[in-house]
Design a protein around this motif. Structure first.
Motif, PDB file in Angstrom:
ATOM      1  N   LEU A 191      43.539  33.096  37.926  1.00  0.00           N
ATOM      2  CA  LEU A 191      42.259  32.680  38.455  1.00  0.00           C
ATOM      3  C   LEU A 191      42.234  31.245  38.731  1.00  0.00           C
ATOM      4  N   LYS A 192      41.403  30.995  39.797  1.00  0.00           N
ATOM      5  CA  LYS A 192      41.484  29.516  39.942  1.00  0.00           C
ATOM      6  C   LYS A 192      39.871  29.262  40.206  1.00  0.00           C
ATOM      7  N   GLU A 193      39.282  28.230  39.674  1.00  0.00           N
ATOM      8  CA  GLU A 193      37.874  27.865  39.794  1.00  0.00           C
ATOM      9  C   GLU A 193      37.507  27.133  41.183  1.00  0.00           C
ATOM     10  N   THR A 194      36.676  27.845  41.828  1.00  0.00           N
ATOM     11  CA  THR A 194      36.353  27.545  42.981  1.00  0.00           C
ATOM     12  C   THR A 194      35.003  26.650  43.200  1.00  0.00           C
ATOM     13  N   GLY A 195      34.326  26.705  42.124  1.00  0.00           N
ATOM     14  CA  GLY A 195      32.835  26.076  42.030  1.00  0.00           C
ATOM     15  C   GLY A 195      32.022  26.622  43.056  1.00  0.00           C
ATOM     16  N   VAL A 196      32.147  27.961  43.588  1.00  0.00           N
ATOM     17  CA  VAL A 196      31.002  28.564  44.229  1.00  0.00           C
ATOM     18  C   VAL A 196      30.758  29.956  43.751  1.00  0.00           C
ATOM     19  N   THR A 197      29.872  30.538  44.393  1.00  0.00           N
ATOM     20  CA  THR A 197      29.373  31.843  43.685  1.00  0.00           C
ATOM     21  C   THR A 197      29.341  32.872  45.000  1.00  0.00           C
ATOM     22  N   ALA A 198      29.837  32.141  46.324  1.00  0.00           N
ATOM     23  CA  ALA A 198      29.705  33.190  47.464  1.00  0.00           C
ATOM     24  C   ALA A 198      30.817  34.315  47.306  1.00  0.00           C
ATOM     25  N   ARG A 199      30.713  35.545  47.959  1.00  0.00           N
ATOM     26  CA  ARG A 199      31.599  36.322  48.048  1.00  0.00           C
ATOM     27  C   ARG A 199      32.676  36.252  49.061  1.00  0.00           C
ATOM     28  N   LEU A 200      33.732  35.836  48.751  1.00  0.00           N
ATOM     29  CA  LEU A 200      34.772  35.479  49.660  1.00  0.00           C
ATOM     30  C   LEU A 200      35.640  36.823  50.104  1.00  0.00           C
ATOM     31  N   ARG A 201      35.290  37.125  51.201  1.00  0.00           N
ATOM     32  CA  ARG A 201      35.970  38.349  51.903  1.00  0.00           C
ATOM     33  C   ARG A 201      36.885  37.850  53.073  1.00  0.00           C
ATOM     34  N   GLY A 202      37.026  36.693  53.128  1.00  0.00           N
ATOM     35  CA  GLY A 202      38.136  36.045  54.344  1.00  0.00           C
ATOM     36  C   GLY A 202      38.865  35.356  53.312  1.00  0.00           C
ATOM     37  N   LEU A 203      40.283  35.187  53.842  1.00  0.00           N
ATOM     38  CA  LEU A 203      41.219  34.576  53.217  1.00  0.00           C
ATOM     39  C   LEU A 203      42.406  34.423  53.919  1.00  0.00           C
ATOM     40  N   SER A 204      43.083  33.222  53.970  1.00  0.00           N
ATOM     41  CA  SER A 204      44.124  33.020  54.664  1.00  0.00           C
ATOM     42  C   SER A 204      45.037  32.032  54.262  1.00  0.00           C
ATOM     43  N   PRO A 205      46.178  32.230  53.373  1.00  0.00           N
ATOM     44  CA  PRO A 205      47.061  31.268  52.730  1.00  0.00           C
ATOM     45  C   PRO A 205      48.053  30.984  53.635  1.00  0.00           C
ATOM     46  N   VAL A 206      48.049  29.798  53.876  1.00  0.00           N
ATOM     47  CA  VAL A 206      49.101  29.048  54.393  1.00  0.00           C
ATOM     48  C   VAL A 206      50.581  28.743  53.915  1.00  0.00           C
ATOM     49  N   SER A 207      50.452  28.449  52.556  1.00  0.00           N
ATOM     50  CA  SER A 207      51.623  28.241  51.947  1.00  0.00           C
ATOM     51  C   SER A 207      51.178  28.275  50.320  1.00  0.00           C
ATOM     52  N   ARG A 208      52.092  28.093  49.398  1.00  0.00           N
ATOM     53  CA  ARG A 208      51.687  27.929  48.014  1.00  0.00           C
ATOM     54  C   ARG A 208      50.840  26.860  47.570  1.00  0.00           C
ATOM     55  N   ASP A 209      50.576  25.855  48.615  1.00  0.00           N
ATOM     56  CA  ASP A 209      49.386  24.751  48.383  1.00  0.00           C
ATOM     57  C   ASP A 209      48.353  24.939  49.071  1.00  0.00           C
ATOM     58  N   VAL A 210      48.476  25.497  50.419  1.00  0.00           N
ATOM     59  CA  VAL A 210      47.332  25.603  51.300  1.00  0.00           C
ATOM     60  C   VAL A 210      46.548  26.872  51.464  1.00  0.00           C
ATOM     61  N   SER A 222      41.089  37.177  46.866  1.00  0.00           N
ATOM     62  CA  SER A 222      39.698  36.615  46.726  1.00  0.00           C
ATOM     63  C   SER A 222      38.454  37.799  46.617  1.00  0.00           C
ATOM     64  N   GLY A 223      37.255  37.352  46.239  1.00  0.00           N
ATOM     65  CA  GLY A 223      36.166  38.312  46.362  1.00  0.00           C
ATOM     66  C   GLY A 223      34.947  37.615  45.725  1.00  0.00           C
ATOM     67  N   GLU A 224      34.087  38.687  44.948  1.00  0.00           N
ATOM     68  CA  GLU A 224      32.894  38.300  44.771  1.00  0.00           C
ATOM     69  C   GLU A 224      32.540  37.191  43.503  1.00  0.00           C
ATOM     70  N   GLN A 225      31.663  36.466  43.580  1.00  0.00           N
ATOM     71  CA  GLN A 225      31.395  35.234  42.687  1.00  0.00           C
ATOM     72  C   GLN A 225      32.191  34.143  42.796  1.00  0.00           C
ATOM     73  N   GLY A 226      32.704  34.015  43.976  1.00  0.00           N
ATOM     74  CA  GLY A 226      33.742  32.972  44.372  1.00  0.00           C
ATOM     75  C   GLY A 226      34.897  33.021  43.523  1.00  0.00           C
ATOM     76  N   ARG A 227      35.512  34.287  43.198  1.00  0.00           N
ATOM     77  CA  ARG A 227      36.699  34.496  42.752  1.00  0.00           C
ATOM     78  C   ARG A 227      37.895  34.211  43.635  1.00  0.00           C
ATOM     79  N   VAL A 228      38.877  33.553  43.201  1.00  0.00           N
ATOM     80  CA  VAL A 228      39.994  33.284  44.000  1.00  0.00           C
ATOM     81  C   VAL A 228      41.262  33.466  42.919  1.00  0.00           C
ATOM     82  N   ALA A 229      42.023  33.908  43.115  1.00  0.00           N
ATOM     83  CA  ALA A 229      43.419  34.061  42.037  1.00  0.00           C
ATOM     84  C   ALA A 229      44.600  33.925  42.918  1.00  0.00           C
ATOM     85  N   ARG A 230      45.769  33.616  42.160  1.00  0.00           N
ATOM     86  CA  ARG A 230      47.095  33.625  42.809  1.00  0.00           C
ATOM     87  C   ARG A 230      47.836  34.786  41.887  1.00  0.00           C
TER      88      ARG A 230
END
Length: 362
Positions: A44-63, A350-358
């Motif tokens: 999990l990565k801390e995003t600092g938001v609580t939005a539900r993130l249904r859109g996701l577009s990884p460009v690379s391991r960094d971006v 990505s998903g609810e409560q700002g959850r993003v993970a690698r």
């Protein structure tokens, strides 16, 4: 544990990328039902938001770019260690359910909803400024998903208008859009629509093939176009439908022939049997997964390796297949809405409560 973004040696990264490419090319060869002792997990990565993130577009391991409720658009350029809130101004009432990024500076985001809530925004400076390049003026249209073939050509799809799904097209990277003629689109079933759950109800493979996922009607179906949305065919899938909450929610195609569909019933109190299906002929026919995901799944992506491996996610967990979608096993119980892999092998969810993970692999 191999964490692609943390590999310190560039030569090692290059070597592993080459190995990944070799394994992908081996996908045409026979592959066992299980790849062996490969353990998957989410960091999990801390995003600092609580939005539900249904859109996701990884460009690379960094971006990575992510988008969601409350007009939220996020961007990281350091592998998720820090996130920038680059939301377009004045969009707090919108839901950005899909985003397609070309690099660290250029991205196109789709907001969903009835009438003028369906819009497209584009940035060319990493989200510092945005241009609204499309605003829907058809009150019956409701745009769900966005997909690009390359940096110039892309499509967006709307629920049916006058009995047919509506397709929007761009040839200049999202700077301008036009509605395509509907004469090549088959008639929609009564109640049929797309699901704006993960940005994966419209997906591409190669330079001309695109697939559209649908549900909510008596049958769940997948539409296919081999000419960038001008003409379409449609096929039934075994994923249950017959209710506005059921159908195909997400698609992933490894190439123009091999694809996976996931879905089910998004209501948490309802069972979702037969929540997965596979095709080997570009979507002309679909077969049910012998061992499907155990519950509703809203997102799916092919892993860059090993061959025939893919991951599906939903509010109740994540599953992996090593058999091209024929059988699935759960590896995590956390909630995610969408999942995607970059070309360099880094996979994100990505998903609810700002959850993003690698994704991590042991």
């Amino acid at each position: 544990m191999i964490l692609w973004s943390s590999l310190p040696d560039m030569n090692l990264r290059i070597a592993l990328s080459a190995l990944s490419a070799t394994l992908v090319l081996a996908a045409a060869a026979p592959f066992p039902a299980h790849a062996g002792p490969l353990r998957l997990g989410w960091e999990l990565k801390e995003t600092g938001v609580t939005a539900r993130l249904r859109g996701l577009s990884p460009v690379s391991r960094d971006v990575v770019w992510a988008s969601g409720s409350g007009g939220t658009v996020l961007r990281t350029v350091d592998g998720g260690r820090t996130w920038q809130n680059v939301s377009p101004p004045g969009t707090a009432a919108l839901q950005f359910r899909d985003i397609e990024a070309f690099d660290a500076r250029r991205a196109v985001a789709l907001s969903i909803g009835e009438g003028t809530d369906s819009r497209v925004y584009r940035t060319e400076d990493g989200g510092q400024t945005w241009a609204e390049t499309f605003r829907n003026d058809e009150p019956r249209a409701f745009y769900d998903c966005l997909a690009f073939f390359d940096r110039s050509h892309g499509l967006a799809m709307s629920d049916p208008v006058d009995g047919k799904f509506r397709i929007l097209a761009t040839e200049d990277g999202g700077r301008s859009w036009r509605v395509l003629p509907s004469d090549g689109m088959p008639e929609a079933l009564p109640g049929e629509a797309g699901f704006a759950a993960s940005g994966q109800c419209l997906v591409t493979a190669g330079g001309r093939d695109v697939w559209l996922a649908a549900g909510g009607a008596e049958r769940s179906r997948v539409f296919h176009s081999a000419d960038r949305g001008r003409t379409w065919t449609v096929a039934d899938t075994p994923i249950p439908a017959g209710d506005p909450a059921r159908g195909v929610f997400a698609l992933a195609f490894r190439d123009r022939h091999r694809g996976i569909a996931v879905g089910g019933d998004f209501r948490p109190d309802q069972q979702s049997p037969s929540a997965g299906a596979v095709t080997r002929d570009g979507g002309a026919t679909w077969q049910p997964a012998a061992v499907p995901p155990p519950a509703y799944r809203s997102g799916v992506t092919w892993l860059p390796y090993p061959p025939f491996a893919a991951v599906a996610v939903g509010p109740s967990g994540s599953d992996v297949t090593y058999s091209g979608g024929r059988s699935w096993e759960t590896f995590d119980g956390g909630s995610f809405d969408t999942v995607s892999c970059a070309r360099d092998g880094a996979c994100w969810a990505s998903g609810e409560q700002g959850r993003v993970a690698r994704l991590t692999m042991t």
